[in-house]
Design an enzyme around this catalytic site. Structure first.
Site, PDB file in Angstrom:
ATOM      1  N   ASP A  93     -32.685 -21.857 -26.695  1.00  0.00           N
ATOM      2  CA  ASP A  93     -32.276 -22.781 -25.460  1.00  0.00           C
ATOM      3  C   ASP A  93     -33.410 -23.624 -25.166  1.00  0.00           C
ATOM      4  O   ASP A  93     -33.379 -24.376 -24.305  1.00  0.00           O
ATOM      5  CB  ASP A  93     -31.812 -22.086 -24.509  1.00  0.00           C
ATOM      6  CG  ASP A  93     -30.195 -21.588 -24.955  1.00  0.00           C
ATOM      7  OD1 ASP A  93     -29.843 -22.313 -25.987  1.00  0.00           O
ATOM      8  OD2 ASP A  93     -29.683 -21.024 -24.276  1.00  0.00           O
TER       9      ASP A  93
ATOM     10  N   TYR B 270     -23.723 -21.818 -20.431  1.00  0.00           N
ATOM     11  CA  TYR B 270     -24.461 -20.916 -19.791  1.00  0.00           C
ATOM     12  C   TYR B 270     -25.464 -21.773 -18.788  1.00  0.00           C
ATOM     13  O   TYR B 270     -25.857 -22.735 -18.787  1.00  0.00           O
ATOM     14  CB  TYR B 270     -25.391 -20.154 -20.617  1.00  0.00           C
ATOM     15  CG  TYR B 270     -25.002 -18.579 -21.011  1.00  0.00           C
ATOM     16  CD1 TYR B 270     -25.057 -17.836 -19.963  1.00  0.00           C
ATOM     17  CD2 TYR B 270     -24.264 -18.418 -22.052  1.00  0.00           C
ATOM     18  CE1 TYR B 270     -24.793 -16.420 -20.092  1.00  0.00           C
ATOM     19  CE2 TYR B 270     -23.704 -17.137 -22.349  1.00  0.00           C
ATOM     20  CZ  TYR B 270     -23.950 -16.081 -21.202  1.00  0.00           C
ATOM     21  OH  TYR B 270     -23.687 -14.724 -21.539  1.00  0.00           O
TER      22      TYR B 270
END
Length: 649
Positions: A302, A386
């Site tokens: 990420d 997320y």
């Protein structure tokens, strides 16, 4: 509270780039490079001066202001350095075979490309999709799982969901088993993978899983809580320099890491003493464990692949932070090389955190209590489903805590409606009729560039062990301290049963009692990676092989999985650097700590995940002579309202 703006004056080498500096750097690059008009600007970032130059800097000294540019043209990547001071292009180098992280504009383009692809649409219609305006698409980097013939290309593997209406939870109804591989450079779908429909009679989940306050019934017995500081906060801010109690630091930012701390120091008896030169979250890896071919390939970086700084939220008063807040705007570049302001990207506030220290003298009687107030500096990034809150806490006793709060919506898929929890084999949870959420993990690597008293340092492993002979029945144990002489010695994991921690100490300074001045890294909960040694995750994310690492400082070693992890099976990062097994004795040391979260998903995580917390602490150990928070004044202890219920005695 009114929003406070930053001082735009650049008077320090580590001040964040201004909008004007970003656009000037691009203008200099375009005027002097040999690249054409089709250049895409992936990163326009401050070229942070070498550590040695920053340590030598004095206020008022002249300094060079340089900008690093990562650009792409015709499927090739280039690295350039521009001098704003000299208004010249200092270098421009072709870097073959690498792919920088995805830009927001590329993600948006890939989303529309998938939704408009005829073959993908035809497969989606078989799953009951009629209104393609309601489709949501997430392009994941296909690292290690590119279609045959596209290995190493800039390929995304797109997964998708369908809303019931424009305001519904967009991730409640996955379109299972259907993937589109997108060549992001050409912005075209190069392959469709259709693994079939798990439940042909129920191809799409039936529930919308609402969670918005305007769409669910909220309770009425949850009274408002406010944080009031009538005299204002305890900090002082000058540009990106923050002072709070004995702490002083500079706040940095870049599109990849987001929030960065520079020159963190603690005042001791009137002396400002360096603790950290630089600290940030350097990389993340999120591997999934469900062997289902629709999910087993999932493995997101990420930070390296998506750049959490670019995905950071504009924080809003009263929600993400509470109380008296100071916001910092940050500047980043667009794909066209223009500047773009993320307003309120960083939030700073103070909060109460319970008792810091207390003692009751039962013979007087007399009680002294001090509250553990902390300075909170944070940012929050939304990476598709997320949401990650990165929080750094600074305490009056000289401690620092780094914390990540994970929330948002679990990545999910479809199972037959009749499937129950007994059928999951611990690989996923059933969270709604026909919806599963796979087991997965999150690994965050923090790079901590120590600078204890500005001196060379040593690293130690410390754990508890018994003392005395077997025949001696007296109680005895000690904290055994072992010097970590080389990089391979320092590759270690937590051991809570033996109370293991690690200590970074000055080679030159001592406290008044002969203890070398240092800080200890105290681990909290953590987890190891259960994947097989030859898994793609462990090959690409070598930093998750151990929790604790130490390297001698190198300005070029910045990211735990290397500069370019995107679609790269041959990353060069922490595990490769430490193969040199360099000396760690009396060196300038960098600690890399990998913090893991084991997310065995639950029905209670649906539709939005209550925060999972991952954290560790840095505490002074021999750095000071005594508890610096003794000087804190007691807080007034009172209530503004009579909380006694009617009829109570």
């Amino acid at each position: 509270m009114s929003k406070q703006k930053q001082n735009p004056v650049v008077d320090h080498p580590l001040e964040q780039l201004t909008a004007e500096e970003i656009e000037t750097a691009v203008e200099i690059f375009e005027a002097n490079s040999e690249l054409g008009d089709g250049v895409q600007y992936h990163n326009v970032m401050l070229n942070e001066p070498p550590k040695s130059a920053v340590k030598d800097f004095e206020p008022g000294d002249p300094f060079d202001r340089e900008v690093d540019i990562v650009a792409r043209e015709d499927r090739e990547t280039y690295e350039a350095t521009v001098s704003l001071t000299e208004t010249e292009l200092k270098s421009c180098e072709h870097i073959p075979g690498v792919e920088p992280g995805l830009l927001p504009e590329e993600i948006e383009g890939a989303q529309e490309t998938v939704k408009n692809d005829p073959e993908w649409r035809e497969a989606a219609k078989k799953r009951g999709i009629e209104d393609f305006d309601l489709v949501m698409v997430d392009p994941w980097a296909a690292s290690g799982f590119e279609p045959e013939g596209y290995e190493g290309e800039r390929i995304c593997r797109a997964i998708s969901w369908i809303r019931s209406s424009p305001n519904d939870n967009g991730r409640a109804r996955p379109i299972e088993g259907l993937f589109a591989f997108v060549d992001v450079d050409a912005m075209e779908v190069v392959e469709i993978e259709d693994n079939g429909i798990p439940d042909p009679e129920n191809p799409l989940p039936s529930e919308d899983a609402d969670y918005r306050a305007d769409r669910v019934e909220t309770r009425e017995d949850f009274e408002h809580l406010d944080v009031v500081q009538p005299d204002g906060p305890s900090w002082e801010v000058d540009g990106n320099k923050v002072e709070w109690l004995d702490w002083e630091m500079r706040l940095g930012w870049n599109p990849r890491e987001g929030l960065v701390f520079h020159e963190v120091s603690f005042e001791d008896d009137g002396e400002s003493r360096p603790v950290l030169h630089r600290a940030s979250a350097s990389e993340m890896a999120v591997p999934y464990g469900d062997p289902d071919p629709n999910h087993s390939w999932k493995n997101a970086f990420d930070i390296g692949e998506y750049h959490v700084g670019r995905m950071a939220n504009e924080l809003t008063e009263g929600c993400d932070c509470l109380g008296v807040m100071k916001y910092f705007d940050v500047e980043m570049n667009t794909i066209d090389g223009e500047s773009e302001t993320l307003e309120s990207g960083i939030c700073m506030h103070e909060e109460d955190d319970g008792v810091l220290w207390k003692h009751t003298d039962e013979r007087k009687p007399h009680t002294e209590v001090r509250r553990r107030r902390r300075l909170v500096i944070s940012f929050i990034a939304t990476v598709y489903n997320y949401d990650y809150g990165f929080y750094w806490y600074f305490y009056p006793d000289g401690s620092i805590e780094a914390e990540v709060r994970l929330t948002g919506i679990d990545s999910n898929g479809v199972v037959p409606v009749e499937e129950t929890a007994e059928d999951t084999h611990g690989q996923y949870a059933i969270v709604a009729p026909g919806v599963k959420t796979p087991i997965h993990q999150h690994f965050f690597n923090f790079r901590l560039d120590f600078d204890i008293d500005g001196s060379p340092m040593r690293a130690y492993e410390v754990h508890n062990e018994p003392t005395g002979s077997e025949r001696n029945r007296k109680n005895g144990f000690r904290a055994k301290e072992t010097l970590l002489e080389r990089e391979n010695d320092a590759r270690q994991d937590i051991d809570p049963n033996r109370g293991r921690y690690w200590r970074i100490a000055s080679s030159e300074t001592e406290n008044s009692y002969g203890r070398s001045c240092g800080y200890k890294l105290e681990p909290h909960d953590n987890v190891t990676a259960p994947m097989k040694p030859n898994s793609s995750v462990l090959e690409r994310a070598g930093f998750i092989q151990n929790h604790f690492w130490v390297t001698p400082h190198d300005d070029e070693e910045r990211f735990a999985a290397g500069e370019y992890p995107m679609v790269n099976d041959d990353t060069v990062g922490l595990s490769e650097w430490t193969e040199q097994d360099r000396s760690l004795v009396d060196e300038d040391l960098v600690v890399w700590y990998t913090q893991g979260v084991n997310h065995v998903t639950r029905a209670e995580d649906w539709p939005v995940l209550p925060v999972e917390i991952a954290s560790f602490s840095l505490k002074p150990e021999g750095f000071l002579d005594s508890n610096p928070s003794i000087s804190l004044p007691p807080e007034p202890c009172h209530t503004d309202h009579d909380l006694t219920s009617p009829g109570d005695d």
